[in-house]
Motif scaffolding. Sequence first.
Motif, short mmCIF file in Angstrom:
data_model
loop_
_atom_site.label_atom_id
_atom_site.label_comp_id
_atom_site.label_asym_id
_atom_site.label_seq_id
_atom_site.Cartn_x
_atom_site.Cartn_y
_atom_site.Cartn_z
N PRO A 270 -143.84 24.83 -21.85
CA PRO A 270 -143.88 26.18 -21.10
C PRO A 270 -144.90 26.97 -21.83
CG PRO A 270 -141.89 25.34 -22.14
CD PRO A 270 -142.84 24.54 -22.47
N GLU A 271 -145.38 27.95 -20.99
CA GLU A 271 -146.57 28.96 -21.37
C GLU A 271 -146.45 29.39 -22.81
OE1 GLU A 271 -148.96 29.51 -19.70
OE2 GLU A 271 -149.94 31.18 -20.63
N GLY A 272 -145.35 29.94 -23.19
CA GLY A 272 -145.04 30.34 -24.42
C GLY A 272 -145.64 29.53 -25.57
N GLU A 273 -145.44 28.20 -25.42
CA GLU A 273 -145.79 27.06 -26.48
C GLU A 273 -147.25 26.70 -26.30
OE1 GLU A 273 -143.71 25.08 -28.27
OE2 GLU A 273 -141.88 26.29 -28.16
N ARG A 274 -147.55 26.59 -24.86
CA ARG A 274 -148.87 26.28 -24.70
C ARG A 274 -150.06 27.19 -25.28
NH1 ARG A 274 -150.17 26.10 -18.84
NH2 ARG A 274 -147.75 26.07 -18.76
N VAL A 275 -149.67 28.75 -25.21
CA VAL A 275 -150.79 29.65 -25.85
C VAL A 275 -150.82 29.37 -27.25
CG1 VAL A 275 -150.50 31.30 -24.34
CG2 VAL A 275 -148.92 31.31 -25.91
N VAL A 276 -149.84 28.89 -28.13
CA VAL A 276 -149.80 28.79 -29.34
C VAL A 276 -150.67 27.76 -29.81
CG1 VAL A 276 -148.47 27.95 -31.61
CG2 VAL A 276 -147.62 29.67 -29.69
N PHE A 277 -150.45 26.38 -29.05
CA PHE A 277 -151.49 25.33 -29.37
C PHE A 277 -152.74 25.39 -28.94
CE2 PHE A 277 -146.91 23.53 -29.88
CZ PHE A 277 -147.05 22.91 -31.04
N ARG A 278 -153.03 26.24 -27.83
CA ARG A 278 -154.26 26.35 -27.42
C ARG A 278 -154.95 27.15 -28.65
NH1 ARG A 278 -154.06 29.62 -22.58
NH2 ARG A 278 -152.76 28.10 -21.48
N ASP A 279 -154.38 27.94 -29.11
CA ASP A 279 -154.79 28.89 -30.28
C ASP A 279 -155.29 27.98 -31.39
OD1 ASP A 279 -155.79 31.41 -30.98
OD2 ASP A 279 -153.89 32.23 -31.25
N LEU A 280 -154.52 27.18 -31.56
CA LEU A 280 -154.49 26.35 -32.65
C LEU A 280 -155.67 25.28 -32.57
CD1 LEU A 280 -152.82 26.09 -35.08
CD2 LEU A 280 -151.72 23.85 -34.03
N LEU A 281 -155.81 24.80 -31.10
CA LEU A 281 -156.83 23.68 -31.11
C LEU A 281 -158.14 24.31 -30.68
CD1 LEU A 281 -154.60 21.05 -29.23
CD2 LEU A 281 -155.15 21.40 -31.80
#
Lengths: 568, 267
Positions: free
Chosen positions: A310-321
């Motif tokens: 889900p978008e909410g999760e993806r933004v966190v991992f995008r920020d991380l990586l």
Amino acid sequence: MAGVAAAIPRAASDDVMMLRHLPLSGKGFWLSLVALAAGASALLYGFLLQVLHGHAVTGQGSHGAIWGIVVANIVNFIGISHVGIAISAVVRILRLERYRQLARLAEFVTLAAITTAVLNIGMDVGRPERFIFNVVWYGRYHAPFVWSCTVITTYVVGSSVYLYLAMRRDLWVCSAKAPVRRGFFRVMSLGYTDTPASRARHNRVVWWLAVIILPIMVSVHSVYGYIFGLQAGRPGWYNPFQAPYFVLGAIVSGFSAVIIVLAVLRKAFHWEAIFHPRMFKGLGIFLGFVTLLYMYFLFSEWLTGSYASPEGERVVFRDLLAGRFSLITWSAVIAGMLFPFALLFVQGVNPRMCSIPLTVLAALLINVGLWTTRALIVVPSFYHPLLPWDVAPYTPAFSEWCIVVGSFFLFALLLLVMVKMLPVLELPEDHEGAGDGWAPAMPFWKQASVGGSAMAGMVLIGVGVANSTRPEFFHPPAIWLSGILLLLSVPFQICVLPERARRRVLRQAHGVLSSSQDVVVGVQSRLAFARQARVGRYLTSASSRAIKAPVLKSPVLGNRPYDKLRAS
Amino acid sequence: MSRTSSRRAFLGALVGAAGVAVEEAAAVERSGPPRRHKWGMVIDLDRCTGCQACAVACRAENNIPIAGATNTEKGRSIFWMNLLATSEGTYPDLRQQFFPTPCNHCEDPPCIKVCPVGATSQSEDGITQQIPDRCIGCRLCEVSCPYTRRYFNWSEPSWPVAWREHLNPDVAPRPHGVIEKCLFCHHRIRAAKARSRAEGRILVDADVRRLPACAQTCPAEAIVFGDLNDPDSEVRRLAESPRAFRLLEELGTHPKVFYLRDAKWQE
């Protein structure tokens, strides 16, 4: 037992070598004590800043990072605390004689780390003065924090009992052979007598404790995983994988901490003969293996988080990586995991490359890398709340760095104190094959005490759990925690309660009495006892009071010598 | 039921006057227990002008301390009622929408589950309460709230001396280190209940429609408060309208704050 003979040197001068860490002397000791105490005072300073000026001195905020690097630090130290007991328990259960001398040191690491971690929790919460009492007294069974309080208490008490019982014989040896503080060791050994029976009893009890402690140790860090993994409203945390992931992280950082501590002590006390380089190679290979496993877990989490989540999760991992945390993330992965893994791997496959400094370097890098990874679990989620709030960027403030850095100093300081106060190495046994015998059956009153404590403990735990839905009236965590404490007192009672002394006293008293009939029973028997017992008389003095008690007509106590006296 | 009633009637005939009381008890039993309130709120976004009067009124009513510039910048300011500003579309077709956001008083709140000390709980009327005296400040509830509607007191609250006489005596200020949150102005609800009881009548919808400070203050009358269990209340009628939606419904927290909006939401 041939392994023991090979691992433990036997010469008399070895006792001197193995106990030379005990005297509180030497420039190195005082210098390091002052330096560590000064560093640990940073912890106090950071805490005082928070108490005096509020948590506003940290970099955290409600619309910002609600938790910061102090929480990462808590996770790190809880993690380190695991492995001590794990190493010790595995060494004992699987009889890994080569690592036998490492066990005690690893247990010290556990106690120092868990103390630091609990202090950190107390410094992170808003109201430290109510924190422990309220959690125990008003605790709710459905809160992960209460689970963690329960398992940490179990773990601290269990590992203290374990450490003490495993060390008791060495304390006794120290009371005769230590260069200093023999009186202290005599008190600490609590009336230990070194007979094959008591050795056998200690060995059995400690073995069973090791078996019990291993699952507790897994549960402690799993619960920390659950504190994060059960939050459905937190993108990046909500993850069934969190518990095993945290346990593995604990094993990685704990092993690296143990390797570092071991190398430092080996150098400081010249214990090269005891801690063979082979030991470092074995630990290094295991550390490399778990690091590899951790990277695999990490990859799996990142793939799940960034592929089609889900978008909410993806933004966190995008920020991380690839976002604002990417520099920290990739440097932690490359310098803190990949590179040390390569170092350990090369050492593992090529014996000529094998060196202790390289292993220690890898362990240091891994420790820093894992600490950073913990911070990267805690913080990025707060940058992306599910609702589009404005988020204040988080920069760890001075007080938080004080607490984090001070924690490492305090950890080292506690270790130093324990190493200087207690015997670190398992001292050689005089008898061949000692500890393989069978302990005799316990006397009835001791069986009653042990069995009663066990029963009462289980009943209390049952009462607490059964009433967990009525917390305001029953205060269930307080009930089940006291049950757990009672249960954990059972191994302590089995080993520490005296059993031979009383019978000897009675026989002696009987002899005295039969020679002169008109002596006062209590006084005479106490005098006889005082002559008889050499160590731990304060503990066994309870039995002289038992002598004065009215005689019961029971088949068990019927053969007491005073029956005759009273009858006449 | 009939068997019970006949037995009761028989007993009543036997014991005379006492039997009358039993009959009355049976009558109460038939009509069921008195209905519990389930307080809820409806916010009409088509009426909301984003003036933030609700947030200001809330601060004044509930003695919310002033954080100051630095702390507000670091996200440490406390808002029981706050405006969530969202934008739709891209620049030329940009539209902005303000969401006044009190606590959602979820029916299945994640914050209550994680609280280790029971400092937060659900009242009989469905309000998610907070006991600051018991809170240990671990911030787990704040972390677990998907709406970020809980606030930690990052420092000791303070007001300029001239403002202190304007503090609301009905609401206790909270010290440093505890969590606080919107309580649906429960002190006003209690006062309204006490008033209606004194007047010998039950609480009706008109008593509570504009009860909380935010609803009372809203110049556009966009905020309606009331009992979701009352089939005749305005809040119930509006919550059932096809325009109604709730925030992050997919999480299954079942908020009791509803939003009304005609236009479809496009992100």
